[in-house]
Design an enzyme around this catalytic site. Structure first.
Site, PDB file in Angstrom:
ATOM      1  N   THR A 126     -16.985 -51.828 -20.998  1.00  0.00           N
ATOM      2  CA  THR A 126     -17.656 -51.483 -22.259  1.00  0.00           C
ATOM      3  C   THR A 126     -18.517 -50.237 -22.142  1.00  0.00           C
ATOM      4  OG1 THR A 126     -19.651 -52.861 -21.971  1.00  0.00           O
ATOM      5  CG2 THR A 126     -17.678 -53.937 -22.853  1.00  0.00           C
ATOM      6  N   MET A 178     -19.337 -48.874 -27.573  1.00  0.00           N
ATOM      7  CA  MET A 178     -18.887 -49.953 -28.458  1.00  0.00           C
ATOM      8  C   MET A 178     -18.584 -51.194 -27.619  1.00  0.00           C
ATOM      9  SD  MET A 178     -18.943 -48.844 -31.610  1.00  0.00           S
ATOM     10  CE  MET A 178     -20.465 -47.975 -31.186  1.00  0.00           C
ATOM     11  N   HIS A 179     -19.641 -51.832 -27.126  1.00  0.00           N
ATOM     12  CA  HIS A 179     -19.476 -52.955 -26.208  1.00  0.00           C
ATOM     13  C   HIS A 179     -18.621 -54.066 -26.814  1.00  0.00           C
ATOM     14  CE1 HIS A 179     -22.475 -51.361 -23.408  1.00  0.00           C
ATOM     15  NE2 HIS A 179     -23.258 -51.123 -24.444  1.00  0.00           N
ATOM     16  N   ASP A 180     -19.040 -54.602 -27.953  1.00  0.00           N
ATOM     17  CA  ASP A 180     -18.385 -55.789 -28.508  1.00  0.00           C
ATOM     18  C   ASP A 180     -16.962 -55.517 -28.963  1.00  0.00           C
ATOM     19  OD1 ASP A 180     -20.624 -57.341 -28.062  1.00  0.00           O
ATOM     20  OD2 ASP A 180     -21.486 -56.928 -30.023  1.00  0.00           O
ATOM     21  N   SER A 202     -27.608 -47.700 -27.952  1.00  0.00           N
ATOM     22  CA  SER A 202     -26.721 -47.770 -26.791  1.00  0.00           C
ATOM     23  C   SER A 202     -25.969 -46.450 -26.693  1.00  0.00           C
ATOM     24  CB  SER A 202     -25.738 -48.935 -26.904  1.00  0.00           C
ATOM     25  OG  SER A 202     -25.033 -49.104 -25.689  1.00  0.00           O
TER      26      SER A 202
END
Length: 304
Positions: A191, A232-234, A223
């Site tokens: 991520t 864009m982690h999720d 972030s």
């Protein structure tokens, strides 16, 4: 054939992008949403999720979940997402309400009604999933797999070694990782590579109504930055569902540290098999960044 999924989330600015992808990606059939305390309180994550559903004028059942971790005091990530969880955009008022039962029971009921096993996607702390597995073990055969955004095989983002979603409720994560269900872990190893570039971010206001909304939210997202790119982690958990070839996965034994003074919440990923324990998680270790960015652009162009 669209893939049926349930999404457990704690919106959260990057959650908003993941929710958009889950709703509008043609290959996916989002049948249930549940909220959990994480980035902000569960009251705020529920409000934010309902605002997004109203914004897109979609009717997906949503149940509010756990307000606190299983055994420890809550923590949040308001410093990253703002006090509301989705600062930067003024959503219109609505009268939508969550279902009248807790999230884990809503998941149980939906699983038991489903004609085939369902993929669960969890992009917040794992409290609701742990409650489901511990209180309703009869549901396990109806879970196709669990795809999570959480954990790390290396560095953390809220402690030196722990990623936020796991550190927010280590006991819940430990319960889930020991459950025996199939788990795909999209952690910080991938991520942190999932960056939307400044050039692409600058195009969002002209893309569509959602692009304008996301651009406003991103101006408050911490972030990364609009000047250097945003992580864009999720969204990685959704991307893996439809473009798994973009990810390099390795089956590993993964445990969650719940006791350490400095390491609580760490996902101990035994990449080299030092512990001699059987693999229980497929861990994403690398990402085709260009392919990911192209997929994101394709998906967001589909969103109204």
């Amino acid at each position: 054939m669209r893939l049926p999924i349930f999404l457990d989330t704690d919106p959260g600015i990057d959650d908003a992008v993941a929710i958009a992808a889950a709703i509008f990606t043609p290959e996916l059939d989002l049948q249930l949403m549940t909220t959990v305390a994480g980035n902000v309180s569960v009251e705020k994550t529920t409000r934010n999720a309902l605002q997004l559903l109203h914004f897109w004028n979609v009717d997906i059942p949503l149940a509010q979940g756990a307000a606190v971790p299983l055994v420890r005091a809550p923590r949040d990530a308001a410093s990253v997402h703002g006090e509301s969880g989705m600062a930067g955009y003024d959503f219109v008022e609505h009268n939508r309400k969550p279902l009248g039962i807790p999230a884990f029971l809503a998941i149980r009921d939906a699983l038991m009604r489903a004609p085939e096993p369902v993929t669960l996607v969890a992009i917040g702390p794992l409290t609701n999933i742990a409650l489901l597995l511990s209180q309703c073990p009869e549901c396990k055969p109806y879970i196709r797999r669990l795809v999570i955004m959480g954990g790390s095989a290396g560095r953390g983002n809220c402690t030196p070694n722990a990623e936020f979603n796991i550190a927010a409720d280590p006991e819940a994560a430990s319960c889930v990782f020991r459950s025996g269900i199939e788990i795909v872990m999209c952690g910080l190893d991938v991520t942190n590579q999932a960056i939307l570039t400044p050039d692409y971010l600058a195009t969002l206001p002209e893309l569509n109504r959602t692009g304008k909304m996301l651009h406003a939210l991103f101006s408050h997202y911490r972030s990364g930055s609009m000047q250097s790119g945003l992580r864009m982690h999720d969204l990685c958990a959704i991307a893996w569902l439809v473009r798994p070839e973009l990810f390099t996965l390795k089956p590993c034994f993964v445990a969650v540290e719940t006791q350490g003074e400095f390491t609580s919440g760490t996902t101990v990923v035994d990449i080299d098999g030092c512990l001699g324990k059987p693999a229980n998680v497929k861990v994403a270790l690398d990402l085709n960044v260009k392919g990911f960015q192209q997929w994101v652009a394709e998906v967001l162009a589909l969103v109204p």
